[in-house]
Design a protein around this motif. Sequence first.
Motif, short mmCIF file in Angstrom:
data_model
loop_
_atom_site.label_atom_id
_atom_site.label_comp_id
_atom_site.label_asym_id
_atom_site.label_seq_id
_atom_site.Cartn_x
_atom_site.Cartn_y
_atom_site.Cartn_z
N PHE A 26 -5.76 -2.02 -10.39
CA PHE A 26 -4.61 -1.16 -10.06
C PHE A 26 -3.31 -1.94 -10.25
O PHE A 26 -2.30 -1.40 -10.72
CB PHE A 26 -4.69 -0.71 -8.61
CG PHE A 26 -5.76 0.30 -8.29
CD1 PHE A 26 -6.68 0.72 -9.25
CD2 PHE A 26 -5.85 0.84 -7.02
CE1 PHE A 26 -7.67 1.64 -8.94
CE2 PHE A 26 -6.83 1.78 -6.71
CZ PHE A 26 -7.74 2.18 -7.67
N HIS A 27 -3.33 -3.20 -9.88
CA HIS A 27 -2.12 -4.02 -9.92
C HIS A 27 -1.81 -4.49 -11.34
O HIS A 27 -0.64 -4.64 -11.70
CB HIS A 27 -2.27 -5.20 -8.97
CG HIS A 27 -2.52 -4.76 -7.57
ND1 HIS A 27 -3.78 -4.43 -7.13
CD2 HIS A 27 -1.67 -4.53 -6.54
CE1 HIS A 27 -3.70 -4.04 -5.87
NE2 HIS A 27 -2.44 -4.09 -5.49
N GLN A 28 -2.86 -4.70 -12.13
CA GLN A 28 -2.62 -5.03 -13.53
C GLN A 28 -1.92 -3.87 -14.22
O GLN A 28 -1.01 -4.07 -15.04
CB GLN A 28 -3.94 -5.34 -14.23
CG GLN A 28 -3.77 -5.82 -15.67
CD GLN A 28 -3.04 -7.16 -15.73
OE1 GLN A 28 -3.54 -8.15 -15.22
NE2 GLN A 28 -1.87 -7.18 -16.35
N ALA A 29 -2.32 -2.64 -13.87
CA ALA A 29 -1.67 -1.46 -14.46
C ALA A 29 -0.20 -1.39 -14.07
O ALA A 29 0.66 -1.02 -14.89
CB ALA A 29 -2.41 -0.19 -14.03
N ILE A 30 0.11 -1.74 -12.82
CA ILE A 30 1.51 -1.74 -12.38
C ILE A 30 2.30 -2.81 -13.13
O ILE A 30 3.39 -2.55 -13.65
CB ILE A 30 1.59 -1.96 -10.86
CG1 ILE A 30 0.98 -0.78 -10.11
CG2 ILE A 30 3.04 -2.19 -10.42
CD1 ILE A 30 0.78 -1.03 -8.62
N ALA A 31 1.75 -4.01 -13.19
CA ALA A 31 2.45 -5.11 -13.88
C ALA A 31 2.64 -4.80 -15.36
O ALA A 31 3.67 -5.16 -15.95
CB ALA A 31 1.68 -6.41 -13.69
N ASP A 32 1.66 -4.13 -15.95
CA ASP A 32 1.78 -3.77 -17.37
C ASP A 32 2.84 -2.70 -17.59
O ASP A 32 3.40 -2.59 -18.68
CB ASP A 32 0.44 -3.27 -17.90
CG ASP A 32 -0.59 -4.38 -18.05
OD1 ASP A 32 -0.21 -5.57 -18.02
OD2 ASP A 32 -1.78 -4.06 -18.20
N CYS B 173 9.06 -6.00 -4.76
CA CYS B 173 7.88 -6.83 -4.51
C CYS B 173 6.83 -5.93 -3.87
O CYS B 173 7.01 -5.47 -2.73
CB CYS B 173 8.23 -8.00 -3.60
SG CYS B 173 6.85 -9.17 -3.37
N VAL B 174 5.76 -5.64 -4.60
CA VAL B 174 4.76 -4.69 -4.14
C VAL B 174 3.38 -5.33 -4.14
O VAL B 174 3.10 -6.23 -4.93
CB VAL B 174 4.76 -3.41 -4.99
CG1 VAL B 174 6.09 -2.68 -4.87
CG2 VAL B 174 4.46 -3.71 -6.46
N MET B 175 2.52 -4.85 -3.25
CA MET B 175 1.21 -5.49 -3.09
C MET B 175 0.21 -4.49 -2.52
O MET B 175 0.59 -3.54 -1.83
CB MET B 175 1.32 -6.71 -2.18
CG MET B 175 1.82 -6.42 -0.78
SD MET B 175 2.51 -7.87 0.07
CE MET B 175 4.16 -7.91 -0.66
N CYS C 100 14.47 -3.93 -12.80
CA CYS C 100 14.75 -4.92 -11.76
C CYS C 100 13.65 -5.98 -11.74
O CYS C 100 12.51 -5.71 -12.13
CB CYS C 100 14.84 -4.24 -10.39
SG CYS C 100 13.36 -3.34 -9.92
N PRO C 101 13.97 -7.19 -11.30
CA PRO C 101 12.92 -8.21 -11.14
C PRO C 101 11.81 -7.69 -10.24
O PRO C 101 12.09 -7.13 -9.16
CB PRO C 101 13.66 -9.38 -10.50
CG PRO C 101 15.10 -9.19 -10.88
CD PRO C 101 15.29 -7.70 -10.93
N THR C 102 10.57 -7.86 -10.67
CA THR C 102 9.44 -7.25 -9.96
C THR C 102 8.28 -8.23 -9.85
O THR C 102 7.87 -8.83 -10.85
CB THR C 102 8.97 -5.98 -10.68
OG1 THR C 102 10.05 -5.04 -10.74
CG2 THR C 102 7.78 -5.35 -9.98
N GLY C 103 7.77 -8.36 -8.62
CA GLY C 103 6.57 -9.15 -8.38
C GLY C 103 5.47 -8.24 -7.86
O GLY C 103 5.71 -7.36 -7.03
N SER D 185 0.83 -1.19 0.00
CA SER D 185 0.00 0.00 0.00
C SER D 185 0.87 1.25 0.00
O SER D 185 1.65 1.47 -0.93
CB SER D 185 -0.96 -0.05 1.19
OG SER D 185 -2.03 0.84 1.03
N LEU D 186 0.79 2.10 1.03
CA LEU D 186 1.62 3.29 1.09
C LEU D 186 3.10 2.94 1.05
O LEU D 186 3.91 3.68 0.48
CB LEU D 186 1.29 4.09 2.35
CG LEU D 186 2.09 5.37 2.61
CD1 LEU D 186 1.95 6.36 1.46
CD2 LEU D 186 1.65 6.02 3.93
N GLY D 187 3.47 1.81 1.64
CA GLY D 187 4.87 1.39 1.60
C GLY D 187 5.37 1.14 0.19
O GLY D 187 6.53 1.45 -0.14
#
Length: 245
Positions: free
Chosen positions: A193-199, A88-90, A176-179, A67-69
């Motif tokens: 929101f997360h699909q936009a980040i992954a894209d 690694c973000v969630m 960088c490797p990103t999850g 989130s904010l982190g």
Amino acid sequence: MPYEDRAGPLPLVVVPGMLCDASLWRDVDFPEGHDVHHIPLRRADIGALAEDVLATVPGPFVLVGLSLGAIVGFEALRRAPERIAGLCVMATNAGAPRPEQYAAWRAMDELIAAGRFTDVVEETLPDMFPDRCPTPGAARRYRGMAHAVGATAARAQLAAQATRTDATGVLRTARCPTGVLAGARDTLCPPAFHQAIADSVPGAGLTLLPDAGHLLPWQRPEAVTAALREVVTAATNTTPAAAAP
């Protein structure tokens, strides 16, 4: 040359969300042999928080954020891409704040200033859980964590939220490797929101977790553990590189 061959195991810098602390991650098994640094959110500016993250360890590290982190992590990536060996973000959002969010943050800050911090905790509580329906035990745990963070830090976090900017552009430059992890039933930061980040991040992987809400390290610690191990392994075997121009 793999990072571990050059400088030892990559440290992990772990940043929680609003009204969260290191206890958020207590059920997650961090990769063995890697130093783990938990960063409290006590500054009223995203840039200042990103500088706190970057000052935690010398050299490259894996940034883990919820989130904010994660938003703080995006700003750290903007400022020092060569330092972020893995990401690694969630449960987050890379977009700029919306007008209704500014209004909600102001209203919460006014409540805290009036001595009504408990009201703010109760207001935020439902959005932490799948379909806004926490169990009694989960609600107690959230209340305990939020009150441990306290009113002063909460006001700083609300102020920091208002300094966010759209991170989509910087994510497109990441190398960088990103999850990316998302709860399928997260009403605060939905899967889109997360699909936009992954894209946006080249090569990023998106993991959608059924029956999970916003607090993924509580609700799906095994999935967070697996994602961390995957990112750390990939980062260890990747030479850190600056962002693309």
